[in-house]
Design a protein around this motif. Structure first.
Motif, PDB file in Angstrom:
ATOM      1  N   ASP A   1       0.819  -1.218   0.000  1.00 10.68           N
ATOM      2  CA  ASP A   1       0.000   0.000   0.000  1.00 10.68           C
ATOM      3  C   ASP A   1       0.850   1.264   0.000  1.00 10.68           C
ATOM      4  O   ASP A   1       0.347   2.374   0.181  1.00 10.68           O
ATOM      5  N   ALA A   2       2.170   1.096  -0.219  1.00  8.51           N
ATOM      6  CA  ALA A   2       3.150   2.187  -0.356  1.00  8.51           C
ATOM      7  C   ALA A   2       3.528   2.813   0.986  1.00  8.51           C
ATOM      8  O   ALA A   2       4.163   3.866   1.017  1.00  8.51           O
ATOM      9  N   THR A   3       3.172   2.164   2.092  1.00  6.84           N
ATOM     10  CA  THR A   3       3.540   2.693   3.404  1.00  6.84           C
ATOM     11  C   THR A   3       4.381   1.696   4.193  1.00  6.84           C
ATOM     12  O   THR A   3       4.405   0.507   3.896  1.00  6.84           O
ATOM     13  N   THR A   4       5.038   2.226   5.221  1.00  6.02           N
ATOM     14  CA  THR A   4       5.780   1.414   6.191  1.00  6.02           C
ATOM     15  C   THR A   4       5.190   1.672   7.567  1.00  6.02           C
ATOM     16  O   THR A   4       5.040   2.826   7.982  1.00  6.02           O
ATOM     17  N   GLY A   5       4.826   0.613   8.253  1.00  3.49           N
ATOM     18  CA  GLY A   5       4.256   0.753   9.587  1.00  3.49           C
ATOM     19  C   GLY A   5       5.298   0.536  10.668  1.00  3.49           C
ATOM     20  O   GLY A   5       6.214  -0.280  10.508  1.00  3.49           O
ATOM     21  N   ILE A   6       5.176   1.273  11.755  1.00  2.00           N
ATOM     22  CA  ILE A   6       6.047   1.102  12.913  1.00  2.00           C
ATOM     23  C   ILE A   6       5.178   0.674  14.088  1.00  2.00           C
ATOM     24  O   ILE A   6       4.245   1.390  14.489  1.00  2.00           O
ATOM     25  N   TRP A   7       5.474  -0.489  14.635  1.00  2.00           N
ATOM     26  CA  TRP A   7       4.700  -1.052  15.732  1.00  2.00           C
ATOM     27  C   TRP A   7       5.551  -1.050  16.998  1.00  2.00           C
ATOM     28  O   TRP A   7       6.695  -1.498  16.989  1.00  2.00           O
ATOM     29  N   SER A   8       4.965  -0.538  18.080  1.00  2.00           N
ATOM     30  CA  SER A   8       5.639  -0.512  19.379  1.00  2.00           C
ATOM     31  C   SER A   8       5.157  -1.685  20.225  1.00  2.00           C
ATOM     32  O   SER A   8       3.959  -1.955  20.286  1.00  2.00           O
ATOM     33  N   ARG A   9       6.089  -2.364  20.857  1.00  2.00           N
ATOM     34  CA  ARG A   9       5.751  -3.502  21.718  1.00  2.00           C
ATOM     35  C   ARG A   9       5.991  -3.123  23.174  1.00  2.00           C
ATOM     36  O   ARG A   9       7.116  -2.832  23.577  1.00  2.00           O
ATOM     37  N   LYS A  10       4.905  -3.111  23.945  1.00  2.00           N
ATOM     38  CA  LYS A  10       4.995  -2.804  25.368  1.00  2.00           C
ATOM     39  C   LYS A  10       4.181  -3.823  26.147  1.00  2.00           C
ATOM     40  O   LYS A  10       2.993  -3.993  25.882  1.00  2.00           O
ATOM     41  N   GLU A  11       4.856  -4.488  27.069  1.00  2.00           N
ATOM     42  CA  GLU A  11       4.217  -5.512  27.904  1.00  2.00           C
ATOM     43  C   GLU A  11       3.498  -6.561  27.058  1.00  2.00           C
ATOM     44  O   GLU A  11       2.388  -7.001  27.386  1.00  2.00           O
ATOM     45  N   GLY A  12       4.131  -6.928  25.955  1.00  2.00           N
ATOM     46  CA  GLY A  12       3.597  -7.989  25.110  1.00  2.00           C
ATOM     47  C   GLY A  12       2.532  -7.560  24.131  1.00  2.00           C
ATOM     48  O   GLY A  12       2.088  -8.350  23.291  1.00  2.00           O
ATOM     49  N   GLU A  13       2.099  -6.281  24.192  1.00  2.00           N
ATOM     50  CA  GLU A  13       1.075  -5.774  23.282  1.00  2.00           C
ATOM     51  C   GLU A  13       1.713  -4.887  22.218  1.00  2.00           C
ATOM     52  O   GLU A  13       2.664  -4.156  22.488  1.00  2.00           O
ATOM     53  N   PHE A  14       1.155  -4.955  21.003  1.00  2.00           N
ATOM     54  CA  PHE A  14       1.680  -4.181  19.888  1.00  2.00           C
ATOM     55  C   PHE A  14       0.703  -3.077  19.491  1.00  2.00           C
ATOM     56  O   PHE A  14      -0.512  -3.299  19.422  1.00  2.00           O
ATOM     57  N   GLU A  15       1.261  -1.894  19.205  1.00  2.00           N
ATOM     58  CA  GLU A  15       0.453  -0.767  18.767  1.00  2.00           C
ATOM     59  C   GLU A  15       1.156  -0.094  17.587  1.00  2.00           C
ATOM     60  O   GLU A  15       2.366   0.158  17.641  1.00  2.00           O
ATOM     61  N   CYS A  16       0.404   0.209  16.520  1.00  2.00           N
ATOM     62  CA  CYS A  16       0.980   0.916  15.377  1.00  2.00           C
ATOM     63  C   CYS A  16       1.100   2.391  15.742  1.00  2.00           C
ATOM     64  O   CYS A  16       0.082   3.080  15.913  1.00  2.00           O
ATOM     65  N   ILE A  17       2.336   2.872  15.905  1.00  2.00           N
ATOM     66  CA  ILE A  17       2.552   4.240  16.380  1.00  2.00           C
ATOM     67  C   ILE A  17       2.916   5.212  15.273  1.00  2.00           C
ATOM     68  O   ILE A  17       2.918   6.429  15.485  1.00  2.00           O
ATOM     69  N   ALA A  18       3.236   4.695  14.074  1.00  2.00           N
ATOM     70  CA  ALA A  18       3.590   5.587  12.970  1.00  2.00           C
ATOM     71  C   ALA A  18       3.371   4.877  11.637  1.00  2.00           C
ATOM     72  O   ALA A  18       3.529   3.655  11.534  1.00  2.00           O
ATOM     73  N   THR A  19       2.996   5.669  10.654  1.00  2.00           N
ATOM     74  CA  THR A  19       2.895   5.180   9.273  1.00  2.00           C
ATOM     75  C   THR A  19       3.738   6.087   8.400  1.00  2.00           C
ATOM     76  O   THR A  19       3.478   7.297   8.308  1.00  2.00           O
TER      77      THR A  19
END
Length: 343
Positions: free
Chosen positions: A89-107
């Protein structure tokens, strides 16, 4: 499981388990730095995180809604707290891992079309992406988790397939549909192409460094593997260099082992073994011969699994901590774990 036991070796690639869950082609598998988690990406637009519970490997998380199309590549940060994903989709996702959970923090946006590969520098402060748009982008990571484009490199003339960083230096390698490998380094305030490596006769699908960074491994559509040796300025072999840049010379070509394209390779930093994945549905493992000359090295095929998957094998990845543990993935939607025995 098939073991060829060639060249006098009694090395085997034993199946450990099969991980199911993806609904479409699995393109990439990547271990976190501690070797405890495996990330996989797929045409089904999801990332799955796998981990061990007791004697079994299970799916720990499914990362969804980060991308609108195929996720072609995933890569862990050196600290293991972030995961980057490259998508069609022409993007790069950045996922943060905290306490075993992942969250997409930047595109990260900017590429004109499909992003094919993403890689973190060993410092964790730089990220590289490459795309079908023929460019390589380098991103700076700020302390407050912002990602800023530091350079756009347009040295390739065709689709760029893969990017990877030197294991200790901030030097980047890329490979392309234009049959070449490019090396980049930062000069003054910008990044430049400092070397172009040519030997493959067709698309170069992947490149990776050995643990020292003085060798580079590449694979391609020409059904070969190539080993490149670095020759720094003033090298005793007398290989000509320009300025302060090293010369890189193809010192070994492995051919005749593959019936179809070699899509992926991984050079194990603990054992020195090389694993390959390709369009012939097979996984091959090679090892350098003892007393091999670095300027004319010899590598032997030590084992092959002829039908490792039901369709193309797209990626192989050695576990960075557990000796001989290999992950693979395929068009057949499966992920498999394998263990080398007989070393």
């Amino acid at each position: 499981m098939i073991d060829y036991s060639v060249t006098g070796y009694n090395i085997m690639l034993e199946p450990v388990c099969t991980l199911d869950g993806h609904q479409e082609t699995v393109w990439c598998v990547a271990w976190n730095p501690s070797g405890t988690l495996l990330a996989s990406s797929s045409s089904d637009k999801t990332i799955r995180i796998w981990g061990q519970e007791g004697d079994h490997w299970v799916c720990k998380s499914v990362l969804m809604e980060g991308h609108q199309r195929t996720i072609r590549s995933v890569a862990w940060s050196p600290c293991g707290n972030y995961l980057a994903s490259a998508s069609f989709d022409a993007t790069t996702g950045i996922w943060s891992r905290k306490e075993g959970e992942f969250e997409c923090i930047a595109t990260l946006e900017g590429h004109e079309n499909e992003v094919k590969s993403v890689a973190w520098a060993p410092s964790g402060s730089l990220l590289a992406t490459c795309s079908r748009d023929k460019s390589v982008w380098i991103w700076e990571v700020t302390e407050d988790e912002e990602y800023e484009c530091a350079s756009v490199l347009s040295s390739h003339t065709q689709d760029v397939k893969y990017v990877t960083w030197h294991p200790t230096k901030e030097m980047l390698a890329s490979c392309s549909y234009d049959d070449t490998i490019k090396l980049y380094k930062e000069e003054i305030d910008d990044w430049t192409c400092c070397n172009t490596l040519q030997s493959h006769q067709s698309t170069v699908w992947k490149v990776c460094f050995d643990k020292t960074g003085s060798r580079l491994l590449s694979c391609g559509d020409d059904k070969t593997l190539k080993i490149w040796q670095e020759y720094p300025p003033g090298n005793p072999e007398g290989v000509v260099t320009v300025g302060s840049d090293s010369a890189w010379k193809c010192v070994c070509t492995l051919s005749g082992y593959f019936n179809r394209t070699v899509y992926n390779v991984d050079w194990c930093h603990t054992s020195g073994l090389i694993a390959t994945a390709g369009g012939d549905d097979a996984i091959c493992v090679f090892r350098e011969e003892e007393c091999s000359d670095k300027n004319q090295p010899s590598f032997s095929l030590v084992t092959t699994v002829a039908k490792a998957h039901l369709q193309d094998v797209n990626c192989v990845a050695w576990n960075p901590k557990t000796p001989g543990l290999l992950a693979s993935c395929s068009d057949d939607r499966h992920i498999k774990l394998w263990q080398i025995t007989g070393l």
